[in-house]
Design a protein around this motif. Structure first.
Motif, short mmCIF file in Angstrom:
data_model
loop_
_atom_site.label_atom_id
_atom_site.label_comp_id
_atom_site.label_asym_id
_atom_site.label_seq_id
_atom_site.Cartn_x
_atom_site.Cartn_y
_atom_site.Cartn_z
N PHE A 21 -6.34 -24.95 24.16
CA PHE A 21 -7.42 -24.62 25.08
C PHE A 21 -8.28 -23.48 24.57
CE2 PHE A 21 -4.25 -26.80 27.65
CZ PHE A 21 -5.05 -27.73 28.31
N LYS A 25 -11.79 -21.67 26.29
CA LYS A 25 -11.76 -20.25 26.65
C LYS A 25 -12.86 -19.48 25.92
CE LYS A 25 -6.76 -20.07 27.51
NZ LYS A 25 -5.47 -19.54 27.02
N THR A 26 -13.02 -19.76 24.63
CA THR A 26 -14.02 -19.05 23.84
C THR A 26 -15.43 -19.39 24.31
OG1 THR A 26 -12.52 -19.10 21.95
CG2 THR A 26 -14.82 -18.57 21.50
N ALA A 28 -16.40 -20.43 27.21
CA ALA A 28 -16.67 -19.90 28.55
C ALA A 28 -17.32 -18.52 28.48
CB ALA A 28 -15.38 -19.84 29.36
N HIS A 29 -16.78 -17.66 27.63
CA HIS A 29 -17.31 -16.30 27.52
C HIS A 29 -18.65 -16.25 26.80
CE1 HIS A 29 -13.85 -14.02 29.12
NE2 HIS A 29 -13.15 -15.06 28.70
N THR A 98 -8.81 -24.72 32.36
CA THR A 98 -9.17 -23.40 31.78
C THR A 98 -9.84 -22.52 32.82
OG1 THR A 98 -9.43 -24.44 29.61
CG2 THR A 98 -10.40 -22.25 29.91
N GLU A 99 -9.16 -21.49 33.24
CA GLU A 99 -9.66 -20.64 34.33
C GLU A 99 -10.98 -19.97 33.97
OE1 GLU A 99 -8.09 -17.29 37.54
OE2 GLU A 99 -6.78 -17.92 35.89
N ASP A 100 -11.16 -19.59 32.72
CA ASP A 100 -12.40 -18.90 32.33
C ASP A 100 -13.62 -19.80 32.54
OD1 ASP A 100 -11.04 -16.62 31.67
OD2 ASP A 100 -10.90 -17.08 29.54
#
Length: 282
Positions: A21, A25-26, A28-29, A98-100
């Protein structure tokens, strides 16, 4: 469990490794501060407008979205938000692992597309193998380029069938390989190592080694998907190939005799081709 902006459901499908994941995650930011259209194109490789066009090209799909539903692996929330624009849709649970992505990207997408109706999309951090909903409560489900991330497709589809009413619809936009595709080719696809350009575009270290298998990908033939659907309690109503109109896609034909639609827009993903399914819960 829930916080002010999204619900949290218990996850039962665990990552196979620390890389699976990482891309989500990456991204998202990196994407959170961008315009919603840029977020959509970089994450799902297709514009929001063309998402709607794709559903309308697939017979029975767009009309299936009425009442209450669930988006399996909803990512940034774009698919859910496009569907929730319909007046006939009352709510849709957008379930993303993925929470982000849920925390940083879904609010941007929902607000931009739905504005004061953003509450129709219920953001959920969770697992499509564990939908914390009562049996037979939903009218429809949708999965856009996410079901191929399941390690237990019959389990995932059976959980979806559990929460659907009898006669409820599941619309899937994903990929399927010809039945003539040999095992050695399936293995080759899974073992492909992403190149440096891909890693840079996804804000990852260009010197890392990341295979498609590491990224949670699976490759299934038409006959395997047919079996998964049947075992999970679904009847197939429609199956159509939808591909961007290119010379390569005109030349490449499926080996199951399905209708092939050539779209005048970018379908996104490998080869710019998808297969659309409309299934009915039986």
């Amino acid at each position: 469990m829930e916080n002010n902006n999204y619900k949290i459901w218990r996850k039962i499908q665990q990552p196979i490794n620390e890389l699976e994941f990482l891309v989500g995650k990456t991204l998202a930011h990196e994407l959170a501060g961008k315009d919603y259209r840029d977020i959509a194109v970089q994450y799902i490789f297709i514009t929001p407008e063309d998402v709607e066009k794709t559903f309308k090209l697939l017979p029975l799909a767009w009309e299936s979205f009425t009442g209450h539903g669930v988006d399996l692996g909803g990512g940034i929330g774009c698919i859910s938000s496009i569907i929730a624009q319909k007046n006939e849709v009352e709510s849709i649970n957008c379930v993303e692992y993925t929470e982000d992505l849920v925390k940083l990207c879904q609010p941007v997408i929902k607000q931009a597309i739905l504005k004061d109706r953003a509450g129709k999309v219920i953001s959920v951090v969770g697992d499509f193998n564990n939908l914390e909903l009562p049996d037979g409560i939903l009218d429809f489900a949708v999965s856009w380029d996410s079901i191929h991330h399941s390690y237990e497709p019959v389990k995932t589809l059976s959980e979806c069938r559990r929460v659907l009413k009898k006669g409820g619809r599941l619309v899937i936009i994903d990929r399927a390989h010809n039945n003539s595709t040999p095992d050695v080719e399936i293995e080759r696809m899974l073992n492909v190592v992403y190149d440096k350009e891909y890693l840079r575009k996804n804000y990852l270290n260009e010197n890392m080694t990341l295979t498609r298998r590491d990224n949670g990908e699976h490759e299934w033939r038409y006959q395997e998907l047919d079996r998964y659907f049947s075992e999970a309690g679904f009847k197939q109503l429609v199956r159509v190939a939808i591909k961007t109109d290119t010379l390569d896609n005109r030349a490449l034909k499926n080996d199951v005799g399905d209708v092939e639609i050539l779209a005048p827009f970018n379908m996104g993903g490998f080869g710019h081709r998808k297969v659309g399914f409309v299934l009915e819960a039986i």
